[in-house]
Structure formats: C-alpha cells, structure tokens
Design an enzyme around this catalytic site. Structure first.
Site, PDB file in Angstrom:
ATOM      1  N   LYS A  18      56.998  62.414  75.036  1.00  0.00           N
ATOM      2  CA  LYS A  18      57.975  63.426  75.441  1.00  0.00           C
ATOM      3  C   LYS A  18      57.730  64.764  74.761  1.00  0.00           C
ATOM      4  CE  LYS A  18      61.369  59.720  75.854  1.00  0.00           C
ATOM      5  NZ  LYS A  18      62.630  59.170  75.321  1.00  0.00           N
ATOM      6  N   PRO A  63      65.181  65.764  78.509  1.00  0.00           N
ATOM      7  CA  PRO A  63      63.741  65.697  78.728  1.00  0.00           C
ATOM      8  C   PRO A  63      63.127  64.344  78.380  1.00  0.00           C
ATOM      9  CG  PRO A  63      64.322  67.720  77.612  1.00  0.00           C
ATOM     10  CD  PRO A  63      65.540  66.843  77.620  1.00  0.00           C
ATOM     11  N   GLU A  64      62.789  63.602  79.410  1.00  0.00           N
ATOM     12  CA  GLU A  64      62.002  62.392  79.273  1.00  0.00           C
ATOM     13  C   GLU A  64      60.635  62.711  79.866  1.00  0.00           C
ATOM     14  OE1 GLU A  64      64.138  58.908  80.668  1.00  0.00           O
ATOM     15  OE2 GLU A  64      66.054  59.866  80.290  1.00  0.00           O
ATOM     16  N   ARG A  67      74.229  53.788  73.299  1.00  0.00           N
ATOM     17  CA  ARG A  67      74.031  54.691  74.440  1.00  0.00           C
ATOM     18  C   ARG A  67      74.408  54.025  75.743  1.00  0.00           C
ATOM     19  NH1 ARG A  67      68.440  55.706  72.341  1.00  0.00           N
ATOM     20  NH2 ARG A  67      68.477  57.579  73.581  1.00  0.00           N
TER      21      ARG A  67
END
Length: 278
Positions: A61, A2-3, A267
DNA sequence: ATTAATGTTCAGAA
DNA sequence: TTTCTGAACATTAA
C-alpha cells in the site's frame, strides 16, 4: 481508504514524474502537526536534490520513487494520505512537496487530512533489507494459489483478519477483505485452518479479480470523499460494493438476507449470512 | 459538550 | 512463535 487499488491508482496517476529531476523537497505550510518524515527534512532534501526519478513503483500500500542513486523515497498514505500532481483537496492539509524539473510535471504533492501518513527515504541497502525482513508478503496481485494456501492454512486466525495481515499477503485492507469473502462465499469468521481447498481457490481468484476491477474503476471513494486519484477526481468502485458499508441493505446476490456488520479485531466486517455460511 | 467511530501500521504485551 | 492491544491523528456523527 487507500488499499492496493487506490495506491495503484495514485502510482499510475503520477507516472509522468518518471525521468524528472528533483529540485527540492520540503514540508509545506500546514497548520496541523507535522507528519512523520525520515530522515529529517533538511537531510532528506540534501539527499534527493538534483537526483533523477528513475521509476514510480508500488510496494503493497505504498508508493515508492526509485531514484538514480538507488535511494527509495516511500510514501505511505495510511488512512487519508494522497500522492498527487494536480490540485490537492485543500491547502490546509498539504504536508509535503517535491519541486521537479526536466519533465512535464512541476511538482509532486503529499496531502493527508489525518496526518497518519509517513514519508521515508531509504538507501538501496535499507530498502533491500526491508524487502527481506518478512514484514510484507507477496503482492496480492502476484501471489499464487499454492503460496496463498501455504501462508494462511496453518493459522487459527479468522480468515477476514488474516487477509488484513500484510506479512501474509500485501495490499488487502478492510474494505476489499469483506468484498473478497462475499464473492468467494466464505464466512469471515472461519478459522484459516478450517477453510477448504476449493474455498481458497475462490478467495484467491476473487481477490485478484476484485482488486483488478477496482483498479480499472480507479478505486473506491467512500462517503467522506477523502480518497481521490492523482487529479483529485473520485474513484467509482464504491458503486460496485456488494457488502462494504451496506449494513441492513438487502444482499444483491441472494436478494433475501440483509447485510450484517460485525466487529473483528476492532474493525468492521460486512457479510451476508445467507451467501457466506460457515 | 463529549464520545464513538473511522482504518493502517507498528511497538510492545500477552 | 503467534496473536492481540493500544497509540498515532483529524474529522464527523451521534
């Protein structure tokens, strides 16, 4: 994960709870470790019960319920959290529910497979303090080009890493950061202070365009299938990804180079070395 | 069987 | 001041 587009889709999906009255807040039976809920559930329940939900908002967010008392009930999905009103993906990871009255919807649910999500109730005052403490920059859909340049320009941080910093701009996460830089034709490793004015222009423009388009597609549901809209249907923006999770595939823009995967700040970053030169 | 990888946020260290 | 690292957690793939 979820962004901004996924959280905005969750928000829109549960808008029908606006105007409803909360009857009870409770943790739901769940075999996993309990997620973080503050204040503790009995206190939270006492404060929200009998209160009307005035609006459903988004803060970066997070999904934020504004109550008539001025309190804000904040849902933070983090990695795998979902705010929904339909059937959850499964009962096993259902973490929290709000029983509702006086509206078309009976309950609001929070489902979270990994359990990193958080639920927080803030007073109006605490919420205002949170807005003013500098932890969140302007929303990615609202920020202007001059604001963006001002907040990024002096940093030596690689531009991809800086885009993930919520205190500079709120809403961009790992997936969309790679997509934005590919469309803007900027190399993800470029230090912010080395990014030229016309590049900022493209980053700003494509950031807002991509996030808006992803909202229209109800977000991205990745191969693990976790992310769902409020009715438990998958999004479709994953079909539009140019680089994210496409390591080794031919770039659809230049039709020449293969998509690279590198690690920045622990990441994955995906980019095309042909389209995105330093 | 173990280990790495997944991505967001925050506390605490550098 | 700014940036970096590790931990929180569950699941899957290697």
């Amino acid at each position: 994960m979820p962004e901004l587009p996924e959280v905005e889709t969750m928000r829109r999906g549960v808008l029908a709870i606006e105007g409803a009255t909360i009857e009870a807040a409770q943790r739901t039976p769940c075999s996993k470790r309990p997620i973080s809920i503050k204040p503790r559930i009995d206190h939270l329940n006492r404060r929200v019960s009998g209160t009307k939900i005035v609006s459903v908002d988004r803060l970066g967010k997070r999904v934020v319920l504004r109550l008539e008392t001025g309190d804000r009930l904040i849902f933070e999905p983090r990695m795998t959290g979902l705010v929904l009103i339909g059937n959850p993906p499964g009962r096993e990871h259902l973490r929290f529910s709000l029983a509702l009255a006086d509206g078309p919807v009976q309950q609001l649910l929070f489902w979270d497979r990994r359990g990193l999500g958080r639920i927080t109730l803030l007073t109006a005052r605490q919420y205002q303090e949170k807005l003013g403490d500098g932890s969140l920059g302007p929303d990615a859909l609202e920020i202007t080009l001059p604001q963006m340049v001002q907040r990024f320009q002096s940093s030596t941080t690689p531009v991809k890493v800086a885009l993930l910093d919520q205190s500079r701009v709120a809403g961009v996460g790992n997936l969309y950061a790679s997509e934005i830089l590919h469309l803007a034709k900027v190399h993800p490793g470029t230090a912010c202070k080395k990014v030229r004015k016309n590049q900022w222009q493209r980053i700003h423009q494509h950031m807002q365009a991509v996030l808006q388009l992803a909202i229209e597609h109800e977000g991205s549901t990745l191969s693990d299938g976790t992310y769902r809209n409020a009715l438990n249907d998958p999004g479709s923006y994953q079909n539009q990804h140019c680089v994210y999770d496409r390591e080794g595939q031919r770039c659809s823009t230049c039709l020449a180079a293969k998509i690279q995967r590198v690690v920045q700040s622990q990441r994955s970053t995906f980019y095309c070395k042909q389209c995105q030169k330093r």
